[in-house]
Scaffold this motif. Structure first.
Motif, PDB file in Angstrom:
ATOM      1  N   HIS A  49       0.227   2.446   9.331  1.00  0.00           N
ATOM      2  CA  HIS A  49      -0.625   3.464   8.711  1.00  0.00           C
ATOM      3  C   HIS A  49       0.035   4.832   8.860  1.00  0.00           C
ATOM      4  O   HIS A  49       0.438   5.221   9.958  1.00  0.00           O
ATOM      5  N   ASP A  51      -0.533   8.985   7.598  1.00  0.00           N
ATOM      6  CA  ASP A  51      -1.373   9.938   6.887  1.00  0.00           C
ATOM      7  C   ASP A  51      -0.570  10.578   5.754  1.00  0.00           C
ATOM      8  O   ASP A  51       0.626  10.339   5.597  1.00  0.00           O
ATOM      9  N   ALA A  52      -1.226  11.379   4.929  1.00  0.00           N
ATOM     10  CA  ALA A  52      -0.595  11.942   3.745  1.00  0.00           C
ATOM     11  C   ALA A  52       0.625  12.779   4.107  1.00  0.00           C
ATOM     12  O   ALA A  52       1.662  12.732   3.422  1.00  0.00           O
ATOM     13  N   GLN A  55       3.529  10.503   5.046  1.00  0.00           N
ATOM     14  CA  GLN A  55       4.090   9.862   3.862  1.00  0.00           C
ATOM     15  C   GLN A  55       5.010  10.818   3.099  1.00  0.00           C
ATOM     16  O   GLN A  55       6.073  10.427   2.611  1.00  0.00           O
ATOM     17  N   LEU A 271       1.352  -1.036  -0.606  1.00  0.00           N
ATOM     18  CA  LEU A 271       0.244  -0.222  -0.132  1.00  0.00           C
ATOM     19  C   LEU A 271      -0.964  -1.106   0.157  1.00  0.00           C
ATOM     20  O   LEU A 271      -1.326  -1.965  -0.644  1.00  0.00           O
ATOM     21  N   GLY A 273      -4.833  -0.387   1.207  1.00  0.00           N
ATOM     22  CA  GLY A 273      -5.832   0.646   1.440  1.00  0.00           C
ATOM     23  C   GLY A 273      -5.298   2.005   1.002  1.00  0.00           C
ATOM     24  O   GLY A 273      -4.437   2.125   0.136  1.00  0.00           O
ATOM     25  N   SER A 274      -5.813   3.049   1.659  1.00  0.00           N
ATOM     26  CA  SER A 274      -5.415   4.402   1.265  1.00  0.00           C
ATOM     27  C   SER A 274      -4.166   4.888   1.987  1.00  0.00           C
ATOM     28  O   SER A 274      -3.390   5.676   1.437  1.00  0.00           O
ATOM     29  N   ASP A 275      -3.948   4.418   3.218  1.00  0.00           N
ATOM     30  CA  ASP A 275      -2.800   4.910   3.982  1.00  0.00           C
ATOM     31  C   ASP A 275      -2.064   3.808   4.725  1.00  0.00           C
ATOM     32  O   ASP A 275      -1.257   4.075   5.606  1.00  0.00           O
ATOM     33  N   ARG A 304       1.035  -1.992  -5.313  1.00  0.00           N
ATOM     34  CA  ARG A 304       1.793  -0.749  -5.340  1.00  0.00           C
ATOM     35  C   ARG A 304       2.904  -0.892  -4.311  1.00  0.00           C
ATOM     36  O   ARG A 304       2.663  -0.964  -3.105  1.00  0.00           O
TER      37      ARG A 304
END
Length: 331
Positions: A49, A51-52, A55, A271, A273-275, A304
């Motif tokens: 995982h 975070d933005a 990434q 990918l 989930g979101s992170d 993705r």
């Protein structure tokens, strides 16, 4: 050379990934020293995982796999068969052909004399015709031996071609191959590639062989091998054979930059989930000029895929601390 180039691309990508990992980790360590409360990278739950911000620093870029198809390749083996019996059949065909032609001409001559009432009796004509029929039957039996002893594939060349084929085989300019594939007989006219030492020769399937392989329980296909490779295809020698017309397989194309190698296996990150990012093994992946083909079982259409920064993710996955107590006991 093609394999070396592919290996170089993979190793180059891994090297770039290691460098990116070191840079990303150093930046994340700096962030942690400035007092960030939540770690930018973790292995909480399944996968990795980020975070933005992490990434972005890792240079992560995503893309969907491109649907594609791949022609499947079947592997088998080939071996030259003994043509001693073919030489005997060729001699029998030659003799029977000459006898049938002579008796046919004699029957026609006597019939012409009988019609002109010039000394040929009807009995002579009937005997001559019977002899002509018998000689044609012997010729037919000789021709049938080709299919019965070698297979319908060789019989399709025609009875008249057998004497010439036997002479070529004796001169060492042609060999008759029996080729076996696990999926059975290859359709006539299909192209099969035979590996004869450092030579790769394309041959055309003639049709089925007369007998199956008693040990492997496979049905053989006959083909003619000509040229320099004949000298390397001694009777009984096993040669590798393969073909690419065994069918097509559905899957996806992904770029080379998406690949990482872990414990000798090719993998990619997708990918979750979101992170989250999970590492997916790409079993059966095949290198192509435009990227790598991955069978449909390994990926999904809506995945993705990480197409930039995969090497960095691999390094972060090994470097990120796992959540929870180190000893696995109760807190």
């Amino acid at each position: 050379m093609k394999r070396l180039a592919i290996a170089g691309l993979v190793l180059g990508g891994m090297g770039a990934g290691v460098l990116g990992t070191l840079l990303a980790v150093s930046r994340m360590d700096a962030d942690a020293e400035t007092g960030d409360s939540d770690p930018p990278v973790s292995t909480a739950g399944a996968g990795l995982h980020l975070d933005a911000g992490a990434q972005a620093r890792a240079g992560i870029r995503l893309a969907e796999p491109v649907p594609a198809t791949q022609r499947t390749e079947a592997a088998g083996y080939a071996r030259a068969i003994d043509l001693t019996a073919l030489s005997a059949i060729a001699a029998e065909v030659t003799a029977a052909t000459a006898a049938a032609e002579a008796s046919g001409r004699e029957a026609a001559r006597l019939a012409s004399l009988a019609r002109a009432d010039q000394g040929a009796s009807q009995r002579d004509v009937e005997m001559a015709r019977a002899q002509a029929v018998a000689d044609l039957a012997r010729l037919g039996a000789a021709c049938q031996r080709i299919g019965l002893e070698f297979g319908a594939g060789l019989a399709r060349l025609g009875c008249g071609s057998v004497p010439g084929l036997a002479r070529e085989a004796a001169a060492g300019t042609v060999a008759v191959l029996r080729i076996d594939f696990p999926d059975g007989i290859v359709p006539a006219g299909s192209t099969i590639t035979v590996d004869a030492g450092d030579l790769q020769i394309g041959v055309r399937a003639l049709g089925p062989a007369a007998m199956g392989d008693t040990q492997l329980q496979t049905a053989g296909t006959l083909a003619l091998l000509r040229g320099a490779a004949v000298a390397r295809a001694g009777v009984g020698r096993i040669l590798a054979a393969h073909r690419t017309d065994a069918g097509t397989q559905g899957g996806y194309l992904i770029p080379r930059e998406a690949l990482v190698r872990v414990d000798g296996a090719l993998c990619a990150y997708r990918l979750a989930g979101s992170d989250g990012f999970e590492r997916v093994p790409l079993q059966g992946a095949v290198a192509r000029r435009e990227g790598w083909f991955v069978p449909a079982a390994a990926l999904r259409a809506n995945d993705r895929i990480v197409v930039s920064g995969a090497g960095t993710l691999l390094g972060l996955e090994h470097a990120a601390p796992a959540d929870g107590p180190a000893d696995g006991g109760d807190e």
